[in-house]
Write a protein that holds these residues in place. Structure first.
Motif, PDB file in Angstrom:
ATOM      1  N   PRO A 111       0.816  -1.219   0.000  1.00  0.00           N
ATOM      2  CA  PRO A 111       0.000   0.000   0.000  1.00  0.00           C
ATOM      3  C   PRO A 111       0.847   1.265   0.000  1.00  0.00           C
ATOM      4  O   PRO A 111       2.036   1.240   0.340  1.00  0.00           O
ATOM      5  CB  PRO A 111      -0.786  -0.123   1.309  1.00  0.00           C
TER       6      PRO A 111
ATOM      7  N   ALA B 230      -9.406  -3.675  -3.571  1.00  0.00           N
ATOM      8  CA  ALA B 230      -8.496  -2.913  -2.705  1.00  0.00           C
ATOM      9  C   ALA B 230      -9.206  -1.712  -2.098  1.00  0.00           C
ATOM     10  O   ALA B 230      -9.951  -1.003  -2.784  1.00  0.00           O
ATOM     11  CB  ALA B 230      -7.275  -2.466  -3.493  1.00  0.00           C
TER      12      ALA B 230
ATOM     13  N   MET C 172      -2.734   0.833  -4.080  1.00  0.00           N
ATOM     14  CA  MET C 172      -1.716  -0.213  -3.955  1.00  0.00           C
ATOM     15  C   MET C 172      -0.645  -0.021  -5.021  1.00  0.00           C
ATOM     16  O   MET C 172      -0.908   0.488  -6.123  1.00  0.00           O
ATOM     17  CB  MET C 172      -2.347  -1.592  -4.095  1.00  0.00           C
TER      18      MET C 172
END
Length: 609
Positions: free
Chosen positions: A456, A544, A548
């Motif tokens: 991340p 997500a 990311m």
């Protein structure tokens, strides 16, 4: 057959032969009323590669590594090196005259606290140490009841009769087609950072920062196109670049004067005093600014603000033009690498090639591209036990023949105007042992784990570093260096602030280029390292909940299939390797002659269980 243009293979002077220099140093210290002196491997800007006139540590001790520090006391002297250089230091330095001690843990200050005596006067050159380093030395002296003394002139220079003159490399304009951003736009971004820092001005004490900000390059130090210089960027008003004007052609001067005034380096102190006398807050790079600058600003009434130079992070995040240039540089470099690897496979098993032959051949293939400006660092070409010396540099006396049963570790890079490369390959000469294949496969799995990593925004290199070591750790093994370092855009091959390492605390950002280079080294036997350069890019992750990131591999060179235990690879790891080799084949094959194409086809053929 080949000849190296950029790398010397001459042996350094013997440590035993340098004992007279240590005696001369002690005599000079006595004349100055000092009982000790600290000799770092540094210039005024803490550059990794320094001009010959700044190689005080090598001149005094014989140690030629890129990081180290010596302390000379009246009755004892010590050389401090990190884990990369322990073996090298033992070979180069007279251990009857010098102790060899760790540079990192414990640090030299611990040694000083033990060996300094009450009343000792330890000298140091404040132009060659950062303020943080000077403070650590001062604390060690205080603990021992000694005193740290800044010197006005370096005592090593006084006993170095043939010290080279400072360099006068010509300055070149780094065209916008390579830089991708104009100087004025960079200065606007820097001034926005100064507002955040509440600073009235910023000293660019790092020549890399000057080169990047003003879109210039130079030729003052080996392997990095640096114009040794300083700059002063005020919050309001015109910046000044402090550089020896003999380096400037008319066109280079015209280019600089479009965005800055040009002044001689010796006028920097005067400019800082004038600024500081009104109480100005002056930002200094804690990593590169000399302690002398902090002292000068404070003495004149200013407020030195020590911290991270904001240009370091701005420079590390490459723009679209720099990224495109890096991809082009790596494709070009890949052709030279393929020709070299095919040459080694064809010739090395005969036992006629040496480590120097390998260096010369690789440099020759890179010169054949027609675009090579320099190598980006001295090529590491180590076969057999020499490969276990992490930063080994072959000389005529250490030069070893490449023999069947060896592993040849070759770590090299190139400076092209559109990008900087750095790549390591380990090559089996003949049939490798099962142990070699096991160790190589563990290193490869760690390399693939980094290449495939998804992380991340805000993740740091310290968080990724264990991925590269996990398979070695499972066998009770490790390597004594970081997993990756930042890489510049036709600048330093080792660039901050981000790195993949145990202490890598800078978050990785899209546009950064870092190396991925886990390794394993068996002392006295062989070394293994696999290194590609990676570009941080956006990663698509289904579902997500935050942005990311991942890596795009820039380096395009086969990984030796003969050293891989395919049975130890997971399905995703095997797929990554075969996909990588397919990419290498597609990108490089069209640019090769028929014989090298055939070699590449075999070297990148898919592996199966």
């Amino acid at each position: 057959m080949f000849e190296a243009q950029f790398q010397s293979f001459e042996d350094p002077e013997s440590g035993v032969a340098l004992s007279g220099r240590l005696a001369a140093c002690r005599a000079e210290l006595g004349r100055r009323g000092l009982t000790g002196f600290v000799v770092p491997r540094a210039d005024q800007q803490q550059n990794e590669y320094v001009a010959p006139c700044e190689e005080r540590l090598a001149w005094l001790t014989g140690f030629t590594g890129s990081a180290g520090l010596a302390v000379v006391l009246t009755e004892i002297a010590a050389l401090f090196v990190d884990g990369r250089y322990t073996l090298q230091a033992g070979q180069q330095v007279d251990q009857q005259a010098w102790q060899i001690a760790p540079l990192i843990e414990p640090p030299p200050e611990s040694w000083l606290a033990q060996h300094l005596k009450p009343g000792d006067r330890l000298g140091f050159d404040p132009w060659l140490h950062t303020s943080a380093a000077a403070e650590r030395l001062a604390a060690a002296c205080t603990k021992a009841g000694a005193e740290l003394i800044p010197v006005d002139s370096n005592p090593i220079d006084a006993i170095w009769p043939e010290r080279p003159q400072p360099p006068l490399g010509a300055v070149a304009v780094h065209d916008l087609s390579f830089a991708g951003e104009a100087e004025q736009d960079k200065l606007t971004r820097i001034r926005a950072e100064l507002v955040k820092l509440k600073a009235d001005a910023l000293v660019l004490s790092d020549s890399h920062a000057v080169a990047w900000t003003f879109n210039i390059r130079g030729a003052d130090v080996p392997h990095t196109p640096l114009p040794l210089s300083y700059a002063l960027v005020p919050q309001h008003g015109r910046p000044t670049v402090f550089i020896d004007e003999r380096k400037l052609s008319n066109s280079a001067r015209d280019h600089l004067e479009r965005s800055a005034a040009v002044a001689a380096p010796e006028t920097l102190a005067e400019a800082l005093r004038a600024l500081a006398q009104d109480g100005a807050a002056v930002a200094l790079d804690a990593a590169t600014a000399a302690d002398a600058l902090t002292r000068l600003i404070a003495a004149a009434g200013g407020r030195p603000l020590r911290g991270a130079d904001p240009t370091t992070l701005l420079k590390a995040v490459k723009n679209d033009t720099e990224i495109a240039g890096s991809r082009a540089a790596h494709r070009r470099d890949a052709v030279a690498l393929a020709r070299f690897l095919a040459f080694i496979d064809r010739e090395a098993a005969s036992g006629q090639l040496t480590e120097i032959d390998a260096v010369e051949a690789l440099e020759s293939f890179r010169r054949d591209t027609g675009a090579l400006k320099d190598i980006s660092f001295p090529t590491i070409s180590g076969t057999g036990p020499n490969g276990a010396i992490v930063h080994y540099r072959v000389t005529r006396s250490s030069n070893r023949r490449i023999a069947r049963g060896d592993l040849l570790l070759i770590d090299s890079g190139a400076q092209y105007q559109d990008g900087t490369t750095d790549v390591t390959r380990t090559i089996a000469i003949g049939e490798p042992t099962e142990e070699m294949r096991d160790r190589f496969t563990r290193v490869l799995r760690g390399h693939i784990a980094i290449a495939r990593a998804v992380f991340p925004d805000g993740a740091t290199g310290a968080q990724l570093d264990p991925l590269a070591r996990q398979f070695l750790w499972q066998a009770g093994l490790d390597f004594d260096h970081g997993t990756g370092h930042g890489v510049g855009s036709y600048l330093s091959v080792h660039e901050g602030p981000a790195r993949i390492a145990k202490l890598g605390t800078t978050p990785l950002q899209r546009g950064m280029i870092l190396s991925n280079e886990p390794g394993y080294y068996k002392a006295g036997a062989y070394g293994i390292r696999i290194e590609n350069l990676e570009l941080v890019v956006a990663a698509k992750v289904d579902g997500a909940e935050k942005p990311m990131n991942g890596f795009e591999t820039l380096t395009l060179a086969p990984i030796d299939r003969r050293l891989i235990d395919v049975s130890a690879l997971s399905e995703p790891e095997l797929n990554w390797l075969n996909d990588y080799h397919a990419t290498v084949r597609a990108e490089v094959r069209p640019h090769l002659d028929a014989a090298t194409r055939a070699w590449l086809d075999a070297a990148t053929a898919p592996l199966e269980r």
